[in-house]
Design a protein around this motif. Structure first.
Motif, PDB file in Angstrom:
ATOM      1  N   VAL A  89       0.843  -1.203   0.000  1.00 47.99           N
ATOM      2  CA  VAL A  89       0.000   0.000   0.000  1.00 47.99           C
ATOM      3  C   VAL A  89       0.877   1.251   0.000  1.00 47.99           C
ATOM      4  O   VAL A  89       0.569   2.235  -0.685  1.00 47.99           O
ATOM      5  N   GLY A  90       1.988   1.213   0.717  1.00 51.06           N
ATOM      6  CA  GLY A  90       2.908   2.357   0.719  1.00 51.06           C
ATOM      7  C   GLY A  90       3.461   2.650  -0.665  1.00 51.06           C
ATOM      8  O   GLY A  90       3.516   3.814  -1.090  1.00 51.06           O
ATOM      9  N   LEU A  91       3.863   1.610  -1.385  1.00 49.69           N
ATOM     10  CA  LEU A  91       4.356   1.802  -2.759  1.00 49.69           C
ATOM     11  C   LEU A  91       3.252   2.348  -3.665  1.00 49.69           C
ATOM     12  O   LEU A  91       3.480   3.239  -4.484  1.00 49.69           O
ATOM     13  N   ASP A  92       2.044   1.806  -3.509  1.00 50.99           N
ATOM     14  CA  ASP A  92       0.929   2.295  -4.318  1.00 50.99           C
ATOM     15  C   ASP A  92       0.619   3.758  -4.012  1.00 50.99           C
ATOM     16  O   ASP A  92       0.324   4.540  -4.912  1.00 50.99           O
ATOM     17  N   ARG A  93       0.696   4.132  -2.763  1.00 51.57           N
ATOM     18  CA  ARG A  93       0.442   5.535  -2.399  1.00 51.57           C
ATOM     19  C   ARG A  93       1.522   6.443  -2.989  1.00 51.57           C
ATOM     20  O   ARG A  93       1.246   7.566  -3.392  1.00 51.57           O
ATOM     21  N   ASP A  98       2.930  10.399  -7.142  1.00 54.16           N
ATOM     22  CA  ASP A  98       3.642  10.725  -8.372  1.00 54.16           C
ATOM     23  C   ASP A  98       2.655  11.072  -9.487  1.00 54.16           C
ATOM     24  O   ASP A  98       2.847  12.042 -10.219  1.00 54.16           O
ATOM     25  N   ALA A  99       1.587  10.297  -9.602  1.00 55.66           N
ATOM     26  CA  ALA A  99       0.571  10.574 -10.621  1.00 55.66           C
ATOM     27  C   ALA A  99      -0.113  11.920 -10.357  1.00 55.66           C
ATOM     28  O   ALA A  99      -0.428  12.660 -11.298  1.00 55.66           O
ATOM     29  N   ARG A 100      -0.317  12.229  -9.078  1.00 50.93           N
ATOM     30  CA  ARG A 100      -0.973  13.492  -8.709  1.00 50.93           C
ATOM     31  C   ARG A 100      -0.170  14.690  -9.234  1.00 50.93           C
ATOM     32  O   ARG A 100      -0.731  15.703  -9.623  1.00 50.93           O
ATOM     33  N   ARG A 138      -7.182   5.035 -11.147  1.00 53.82           N
ATOM     34  CA  ARG A 138      -8.234   4.083 -10.752  1.00 53.82           C
ATOM     35  C   ARG A 138      -7.665   2.688 -10.532  1.00 53.82           C
ATOM     36  O   ARG A 138      -8.047   1.995  -9.584  1.00 53.82           O
ATOM     37  N   GLU A 139      -6.741   2.265 -11.390  1.00 48.03           N
ATOM     38  CA  GLU A 139      -6.130   0.938 -11.243  1.00 48.03           C
ATOM     39  C   GLU A 139      -5.320   0.853  -9.957  1.00 48.03           C
ATOM     40  O   GLU A 139      -5.381  -0.156  -9.239  1.00 48.03           O
ATOM     41  N   ILE A 140      -4.562   1.880  -9.642  1.00 48.77           N
ATOM     42  CA  ILE A 140      -3.783   1.890  -8.394  1.00 48.77           C
ATOM     43  C   ILE A 140      -4.726   1.841  -7.193  1.00 48.77           C
ATOM     44  O   ILE A 140      -4.486   1.100  -6.232  1.00 48.77           O
ATOM     45  N   GLU A 141      -5.803   2.607  -7.239  1.00 48.85           N
ATOM     46  CA  GLU A 141      -6.764   2.592  -6.134  1.00 48.85           C
ATOM     47  C   GLU A 141      -7.417   1.217  -5.983  1.00 48.85           C
ATOM     48  O   GLU A 141      -7.616   0.735  -4.869  1.00 48.85           O
ATOM     49  N   ARG A 142      -7.734   0.560  -7.114  1.00 43.04           N
ATOM     50  CA  ARG A 142      -8.293  -0.805  -7.059  1.00 43.04           C
ATOM     51  C   ARG A 142      -7.262  -1.765  -6.455  1.00 43.04           C
ATOM     52  O   ARG A 142      -7.622  -2.655  -5.679  1.00 43.04           O
ATOM     53  N   HIS A 143      -6.007  -1.584  -6.822  1.00 47.58           N
ATOM     54  CA  HIS A 143      -4.946  -2.443  -6.305  1.00 47.58           C
ATOM     55  C   HIS A 143      -4.815  -2.277  -4.794  1.00 47.58           C
ATOM     56  O   HIS A 143      -4.691  -3.271  -4.061  1.00 47.58           O
TER      57      HIS A 143
END
Length: 164
Positions: A89-93, A98-100, A138-143
């Motif tokens: 979850v830390g990596l995804d955040r 980065d996307a933001r 959206r994909e990162i949030e689903r992950h």
């Protein structure tokens, strides 16, 4: 035991180094002498990836915890799962952060030069879309949701084991 030790990337086939070394030795000796046999071996290695991966992971877990598989408790596994979940979850955040940046005010430079701030905003959204509607976001949030649920489910089931 296959999977313990080093691994290599052979043109996209991630495999235990021992498997590839054995294959190369067989090719060198002439016992692996057709492309069909080599293809079959690659398919075999690929089909056993998760078994090999588990062999590698088990050794690493035993080293990390400082105890053999027989001594690993449900509480140890809960701790591992919680640490795994925190890392994933830390990596995804970090990916989301980065996307933001791609949707920040400074990233909007160059949009809507021929109009006012509203025109610049509309121009940017027309070209890049919004952060919330971005497919990668959206994909990162689903992950994040899926991996959190997976970890939570396993921890919940493990807490029912009496050794905790």
């Amino acid at each position: 035991a296959t999977g313990r030790g080093g691994w290599i990337d052979l043109a996209g086939l991630i495999a235990p180094e021992s498997c590839i070394k054995m294959l190369l030795d067989e090719i060198g000796s002439g016992s692996m002498n057709t492309l069909e046999k080599i293809q079959e071996r690659f398919e075999f290695i690929h089909s056993h990836y998760y078994t090999y991966e588990w062999s590698w992971a088990l050794v690493e877990i035993e080293k990390w915890l400082g105890k053999s598989l027989e001594l690993i408790t449900a509480a140890d596994v809960v701790d591992i799962v919680n640490q795994w979940k925190k890392a994933v979850v830390g990596l995804d955040r970090m990916l989301l952060d980065d996307a933001r940046k791609e949707f920040s005010l400074s990233a909007r430079t160059g949009f809507g030069h021929d109009g006012d701030a509203e025109m610049a905003e509309a121009d940017f959204i027309e070209v890049r879309g919004s952060f919330e509607d971005n497919d990668l976001v959206r994909e990162i949030e689903r992950h994040i949701t899926a991996k959190t649920a997976l970890g939570d489910n396993l921890v919940s089931r493990l807490k029912n084991i009496h050794t905790l």
